[in-house]
Design a protein around this motif. Structure first.
Motif, PDB file in Angstrom:
ATOM      1  N   SER A   5       0.583  -1.163  -0.072  1.00 50.11           N
ATOM      2  CA  SER A   5      -0.167   0.028   0.041  1.00 50.11           C
ATOM      3  C   SER A   5       0.915   1.217   0.032  1.00 50.11           C
ATOM      4  O   SER A   5       0.655   2.295  -0.551  1.00 50.11           O
ATOM      5  N   ALA A   6       1.763   1.306   0.802  1.00 46.86           N
ATOM      6  CA  ALA A   6       2.690   2.430   0.958  1.00 46.86           C
ATOM      7  C   ALA A   6       3.490   2.658  -0.502  1.00 46.86           C
ATOM      8  O   ALA A   6       3.686   3.670  -1.191  1.00 46.86           O
ATOM      9  N   TRP A   7       3.820   1.514  -1.255  1.00 45.73           N
ATOM     10  CA  TRP A   7       4.584   1.715  -2.543  1.00 45.73           C
ATOM     11  C   TRP A   7       3.555   2.248  -3.473  1.00 45.73           C
ATOM     12  O   TRP A   7       3.801   3.092  -4.230  1.00 45.73           O
ATOM     13  N   ARG A   8       2.308   1.548  -3.482  1.00 43.79           N
ATOM     14  CA  ARG A   8       1.376   2.172  -4.468  1.00 43.79           C
ATOM     15  C   ARG A   8       1.028   3.694  -4.201  1.00 43.79           C
ATOM     16  O   ARG A   8       1.167   4.512  -5.117  1.00 43.79           O
ATOM     17  N   ARG A 134      11.793  10.338  -2.804  1.00 39.61           N
ATOM     18  CA  ARG A 134      11.661   9.249  -3.509  1.00 39.61           C
ATOM     19  C   ARG A 134      12.349   8.205  -2.837  1.00 39.61           C
ATOM     20  O   ARG A 134      12.101   6.984  -2.411  1.00 39.61           O
ATOM     21  N   ALA A 135      13.801   8.370  -2.783  1.00 39.58           N
ATOM     22  CA  ALA A 135      14.804   7.430  -2.160  1.00 39.58           C
ATOM     23  C   ALA A 135      14.458   7.336  -0.693  1.00 39.58           C
ATOM     24  O   ALA A 135      14.360   6.148  -0.183  1.00 39.58           O
ATOM     25  N   LEU A 139      13.771   3.782   1.290  1.00 37.43           N
ATOM     26  CA  LEU A 139      14.320   3.335   2.333  1.00 37.43           C
ATOM     27  C   LEU A 139      13.485   3.051   3.714  1.00 37.43           C
ATOM     28  O   LEU A 139      13.606   2.322   4.324  1.00 37.43           O
ATOM     29  N   ASP A 140      12.412   3.796   3.587  1.00 39.57           N
ATOM     30  CA  ASP A 140      11.188   3.800   4.742  1.00 39.57           C
ATOM     31  C   ASP A 140      10.763   2.311   4.754  1.00 39.57           C
ATOM     32  O   ASP A 140      10.661   1.471   5.815  1.00 39.57           O
ATOM     33  N   TYR A 147      19.753   5.022   8.185  1.00 40.03           N
ATOM     34  CA  TYR A 147      20.990   4.573   7.659  1.00 40.03           C
ATOM     35  C   TYR A 147      21.327   5.437   6.247  1.00 40.03           C
ATOM     36  O   TYR A 147      22.205   5.411   5.552  1.00 40.03           O
ATOM     37  N   ALA A 148      20.455   6.239   5.937  1.00 36.63           N
ATOM     38  CA  ALA A 148      20.339   7.040   4.850  1.00 36.63           C
ATOM     39  C   ALA A 148      21.739   7.770   4.519  1.00 36.63           C
ATOM     40  O   ALA A 148      22.102   7.895   3.278  1.00 36.63           O
TER      41      ALA A 148
END
Length: 346
Positions: A5-8, A134-135, A139-140, A147-148
């Protein structure tokens, strides 16, 4: 909110198509030659959308060459690769809807974790703020936000794998290609990371095509196992189908825990855990000599040699072994039920 869901939400808010649109992958008589050497020999295969598929086989069997042809990193000598309704033979890697996770993860040592993940967006001309946003979102999703700002050398192997996964997913692929991604990890971390890979594949809903030489890895991860040998496909099936009903002598031996036994002019596979050992006077088994005993904790492996030279392996539970222990040099009778035999192709 689930990972999927988060990715969508991430891609839809940015005006992108949904990341997990259904797309089958099909290989039609795909061949790869290097001079006179045939690395992949007329391989035909259809992988339904949303499948975790493992290409399994020994070194040099053609599995990595097959993966690289799907990715566009190797030219196809003959045949077609189709993703959805599109033949992608002549498309560059970035236009195929695939993303690749390499065996070494191939992270740039001089770039931070965030910049590694965002690198493909930088090459595509995306602005600095947009690609960082977006990165960070990716990462989330893989639990690497804190660690970003680190360099890859400051991460563990499992953390580097998560970064490599985020970098691959930021391109919004339909198919993720993985070239032995767990081989560099220690055994305990390998087990944990394969569980994570399976979870991500299930939640993202896209196809993962994973090259491995590990039978255990393929059994644990795959919906579909494709066993390859000498540039050809030996067998396709679910892990249980391939393990319980190997079609060929090669598959039975490579998958492991099977005995290949000639009887009555035919060849059979018999699982090692189906062999029964009894005193040598027993009339329902063939005489054999114990050649090795290996304690494995919950089980004991007993290697044997019959008088005709056939090598056998019996896997006994610890309790069964303790009831009738054997040692190297002992003579025993080896038997099995007829129903436990599985006939192999000639």
């Amino acid at each position: 909110m689930t990972v999927a869901s988060a990715w969508r939400t991430l891609f839809c808010h940015e005006g992108h198509a949904l990341p997990n649109q259904a797309a089958d992958l099909e290989l039609a008589a795909v061949t790869k030659t290097y001079g006179e050497t045939v690395a992949v020999n007329h391989v035909s295969l259809k992988i339904p959308a949303g499948t975790y598929c493992c290409l399994l086989g020994p070194s040099g069997c053609g599995k990595s060459s097959t993966l690289r042809m799907i990715a566009g990193h190797e030219f196809i000598s003959d045949g077609d690769v189709m993703i959805g309704n599109t033949i992608v033979n002549d498309l560059p890697p970035a236009k195929r809807g695939t993303a690749m996770m390499f065996q070494s993860y191939a992270l740039f040592p001089h770039l931070s974790v965030r910049d590694n993940v965002a690198f493909s967006l930088k090459m595509a001309g995306t602005g600095k703020a947009a690609r960082a946003q977006r990165a960070d979102a990716l990462l989330d999703l893989v639990d690497m936000t804190k660690y970003a700002d680190r360099l890859p050398s400051q991460l563990s192997g499992g953390q580097q794998q998560r970064v490599a996964l985020a970098r691959a997913l930021i391109t919004n692929p339909t198919v993720l290609l993985l070239d032995e991604p767990l081989s560099a990890l220690d055994p305990f971390l390998r087990i944990r990371m394969r569980a994570e890979l399976k979870r991500y594949q299930r939640e993202f809903g896209i196809s993962f095509i994973h090259v491995t030489h590990s039978q255990e890895e393929a059994m644990a991860l795959a919906d579909m196992v494709v066993v390859m040998n000498d540039g050809r496909i030996e067998q396709i099936g679910s892990p249980r189908e391939v393990f319980n009903t190997p079609k060929t002598t090669f598959v039975a031996r490579f998958i492991g825990r099977h005995n290949v036994v000639p009887e009555d002019g035919r060849t059979f596979a018999i699982r090692a855990d189906r062999l029964k050992l009894s005193p040598p006077a027993a009339a329902d088994g063939a005489a054999a000599t114990v050649t090795e005993v290996e304690y494995q904790g919950m089980s004991v492996h007993v290697a044997l040699r019959r008088s005709d030279g056939t090598e056998l392996l019996a896997t006994l539970s610890e309790s069964d072994f303790d009831r009738a222990p054997v040692q190297v040099g002992d003579s025993v009778s080896v038997g099995w039920q007829a129903a436990d035999r599985h006939e192999l192709a000639a």
